[in-house]
Structures are given as structure tokens and as C-alpha cells.
Design an enzyme around this catalytic site. Structure first.
Site, PDB file in Angstrom:
ATOM      1  N   ASP A  55      87.850  25.654 -33.853  1.00  0.00           N
ATOM      2  CA  ASP A  55      86.393  25.582 -33.706  1.00  0.00           C
ATOM      3  C   ASP A  55      85.803  26.947 -33.361  1.00  0.00           C
ATOM      4  O   ASP A  55      84.658  27.245 -33.722  1.00  0.00           O
ATOM      5  CB  ASP A  55      85.995  24.536 -32.664  1.00  0.00           C
ATOM      6  CG  ASP A  55      84.667  23.876 -33.012  1.00  0.00           C
ATOM      7  OD1 ASP A  55      84.429  23.624 -34.207  1.00  0.00           O
ATOM      8  OD2 ASP A  55      83.860  23.634 -32.104  1.00  0.00           O
ATOM      9  N   GLU A  97      77.933  30.526 -26.507  1.00  0.00           N
ATOM     10  CA  GLU A  97      79.038  29.647 -26.889  1.00  0.00           C
ATOM     11  C   GLU A  97      80.304  30.441 -27.224  1.00  0.00           C
ATOM     12  O   GLU A  97      81.416  30.011 -26.915  1.00  0.00           O
ATOM     13  CB  GLU A  97      78.605  28.801 -28.092  1.00  0.00           C
ATOM     14  CG  GLU A  97      79.533  27.647 -28.366  1.00  0.00           C
ATOM     15  CD  GLU A  97      78.865  26.610 -29.261  1.00  0.00           C
ATOM     16  OE1 GLU A  97      77.782  26.112 -28.880  1.00  0.00           O
ATOM     17  OE2 GLU A  97      79.408  26.318 -30.322  1.00  0.00           O
ATOM     18  N   GLU A 149      74.899  20.010 -36.103  1.00  0.00           N
ATOM     19  CA  GLU A 149      74.713  19.940 -34.644  1.00  0.00           C
ATOM     20  C   GLU A 149      74.730  18.494 -34.156  1.00  0.00           C
ATOM     21  O   GLU A 149      75.292  18.188 -33.103  1.00  0.00           O
ATOM     22  CB  GLU A 149      73.386  20.605 -34.240  1.00  0.00           C
ATOM     23  CG  GLU A 149      73.310  22.104 -34.532  1.00  0.00           C
ATOM     24  CD  GLU A 149      74.268  22.950 -33.718  1.00  0.00           C
ATOM     25  OE1 GLU A 149      75.446  22.579 -33.570  1.00  0.00           O
ATOM     26  OE2 GLU A 149      73.823  24.017 -33.246  1.00  0.00           O
ATOM     27  N   GLU A 219      83.150  17.470 -41.553  1.00  0.00           N
ATOM     28  CA  GLU A 219      83.365  17.170 -40.125  1.00  0.00           C
ATOM     29  C   GLU A 219      84.565  16.232 -39.944  1.00  0.00           C
ATOM     30  O   GLU A 219      85.380  16.430 -39.053  1.00  0.00           O
ATOM     31  CB  GLU A 219      82.100  16.563 -39.499  1.00  0.00           C
ATOM     32  CG  GLU A 219      80.952  17.557 -39.333  1.00  0.00           C
ATOM     33  CD  GLU A 219      81.193  18.606 -38.233  1.00  0.00           C
ATOM     34  OE1 GLU A 219      82.060  18.407 -37.357  1.00  0.00           O
ATOM     35  OE2 GLU A 219      80.493  19.634 -38.271  1.00  0.00           O
TER      36      GLU A 219
HETATM   37  C1  LIG Z   1      83.124  21.777 -36.771  1.00  0.00           C
HETATM   38  C2  LIG Z   1      81.934  21.931 -35.882  1.00  0.00           C
HETATM   39  N1  LIG Z   1      80.812  21.277 -36.167  1.00  0.00           N
HETATM   40  C3  LIG Z   1      79.715  21.411 -35.364  1.00  0.00           C
HETATM   41  C4  LIG Z   1      79.751  22.222 -34.257  1.00  0.00           C
HETATM   42  C5  LIG Z   1      78.564  22.326 -33.352  1.00  0.00           C
HETATM   43  N2  LIG Z   1      77.823  23.520 -33.572  1.00  0.00           N
HETATM   44  C6  LIG Z   1      78.011  24.635 -32.855  1.00  0.00           C
HETATM   45  O1  LIG Z   1      78.777  24.761 -31.952  1.00  0.00           O
HETATM   46  C7  LIG Z   1      80.947  22.894 -33.988  1.00  0.00           C
HETATM   47  N3  LIG Z   1      81.096  23.710 -32.921  1.00  0.00           N
HETATM   48  N4  LIG Z   1      82.026  22.717 -34.813  1.00  0.00           N
END
Ligand SMILES: Cc1ncc(CNC=O)c(N)n1
Length: 232
Positions: A55, A97, A149, A219
Site C-alpha cells: 500500500d 500519510e 477513497e 481493490e
Molecule cells: C489500494 C488502496 N486503495 C485506496 C487507498 C486509500 N487512499 C489513500 O490512502 C489506499 N491507501 N490503498
């Protein structure tokens, strides 16, 4: 046609229509076994570490995508909804972040400098890069931003909800995206996306719907990889 809003009748935008229409795949992305395992306290820590390092790579690729939306918001003539400020505050959070990921990595003993992207991460990052192109409509980009998000907000909020057995050491992770403030941010993105979709051509709307579905698929693949399903 009478278009005045009726008191007590919520005004539903296109995004809500899609959430309803594609509820099965949306639920697949937000109630994935990886998330359910965090929530019931059975998550495998090596899976969690894999998610954390992959991530981090994703978030670094997310920055130029969000930056491209600042450019597109600035270029379009109508910024009556304050889109530039909303997106810019998202970029500022991504700055925090990235630091947060580095701190988490050292807490969990993960060396981010040696992490290589796995296939689902590569595919998702390439998809983001394609969305960054000036040829991609602002509407399609904003809708993707909202969807990306929202999947995280909805997923991690579920780990904090009533009856969850999320391990205390993972609570901070779930709070990062599951908190109500981030929920409000997602609602702001949703309003912008809905407003864009309202004014978009049929072609843009159908492109946006396809993009919405692709976000959900990426996702799901990302969670599958994190969970360590054989084959990754
Ligand atoms: C794979 C994925 N999708 C959405 C997010 C959330 N956005 C930013 O942090 C994230 N971190 N990772």
C-alpha cells in the site's frame, strides 16, 4: 418537470445509483475476507505486513494522480464548488500519510526500501497513471478518486464498528481511514463527482461507470494479494 427538492426526500446522485446497481461488487471490495479477518481479530500478521508495504507503493503512485486532478480542477471554468481546495487538502493528507507509512513500517519491522511491487500493485498503479493523462475527463478522474477513497473508508470503518474484535495494535491503522472526518471528506468528493456527472455527456457518464467498476475490481485484487491467496 418539477425539479424542486422535496423535503425529506434525499436527492440521489449518480454515484448512489451505481452503489445500488453494483452493490455485489462494492460489497466484495468493502467486506473482503482480509477486512473481515482484521475485524474478527484473526488476521495473519504477515498478510498485514504485505498489505502495508504494497500500500505504501500504491500511495506514492496515488499522489501524481491526485495532483493531476488539481490541474484539471483549476483548468475547468467553473470552480463554484471549491474543488481545487478540496483536492489540495487531500494531497496534504497524502503528504502526512507517506510519513505515517514510514512510521508504521518501522514499528512492524518492514523495510520499505527493498519492497518490490507485486502484480496487482503494478496493475493498479498503471491504471492510476493512465487516469492521470490529460485526455481523461475530470469527471472520470474525480469519480475514481471518490471511489478509491470510499472503498478504504467503508472497509476500515467496518473494522471499528459495533462488535468488532480488531486487535488493539491495528486500531490506529483502521482509524486512519475509518474515522468520521475522512468519511466527511469522502462525502465532499462524492458531491463533486455527482455534480460533474450531472453535467457530463452520456459518453463521459458511461466511461465513468466502467471506471467505477474497474476501481472496485482493482481493490478486490489488492486485498486478495494482501491476504496471500496462492498465485500471488
Ligand atoms: C489500494 C488502496 N486503495 C485506496 C487507498 C486509500 N487512499 C489513500 O490512502 C489506499 N491507501 N490503498
Amino acid at each position: 418537470m418539477d425539479v424542486t427538492p422535496k423535503p425529506g426526500v434525499p436527492c440521489r446522485g449518480m454515484t448512489d445509483t451505481w452503489l445500488k446497481k453494483h452493490t455485489l461488487i462494492y460489497t466484495g471490495a468493502t467486506r473482503h475476507p482480509f477486512i473481515l479477518a482484521i475485524r474478527d481479530g484473526t488476521v495473519d500478521i504477515s498478510a498485514f505486513k504485505r498489505w502495508l508495504s504494497q500500500d505504501y507503493i500504491f500511495v506514492r503512485a496515488f499522489v501524481p494522480f491526485v495532483a493531476s486532478l488539481v490541474v484539471k480542477a483549476w483548468k475547468k471554468s467553473d470552480d463554484s464548488h471549491g474543488d481545487v481546495e478540496v483536492i489540495l487538502s487531500g494531497l496534504a493528507s497524502l503528504n502526512d500519510e507517506i510519513d505515517w507509512f514510514k512510521k508504521q513500517a518501522s514499528k512492524w519491522g518492514v523495510d520499505l526500501s527493498v519492497v518490490a511491487p507485486q502484480k496487482p500493485t503494478q496493475d493498479y498503479c498503471r491504471f492510476l497513471e493512465n487516469l492521470t493523462s490529460p485526455e481523461v475527463d475530470y469527471t472520470v478522474g474525480m469519480m475514481a478518486y471518490w471511489a478509491i477513497e470510499t472503498v478504504y473508508q467503508d472497509s476500515f470503518a467496518h473494522c471499528l464498528g459495533e462488535g468488532s474484535k480488531t486487535p488493539p495494535e491495528l486500531e490506529e491503522v483502521c482509524q486512519r481511514w475509518g474515522n468520521g472526518g475522512f468519511g466527511n471528506y469522502c462525502s465532499a468528493l462524492q458531491s463533486i463527482a455527482d455534480w460533474c456527472l450531472l453535467k457530463a455527456t452520456d459518453d463521459e457518464v458511461s466511461k465513468a461507470e466502467v471506471t467505477f467498476l474497474r476501481v472496485l475490481e482493482y481493490e478486490v485484487e489488492f486485498w486478495n494479494m494482501s491476504r496471500g491467496i496462492p498465485g500471488y
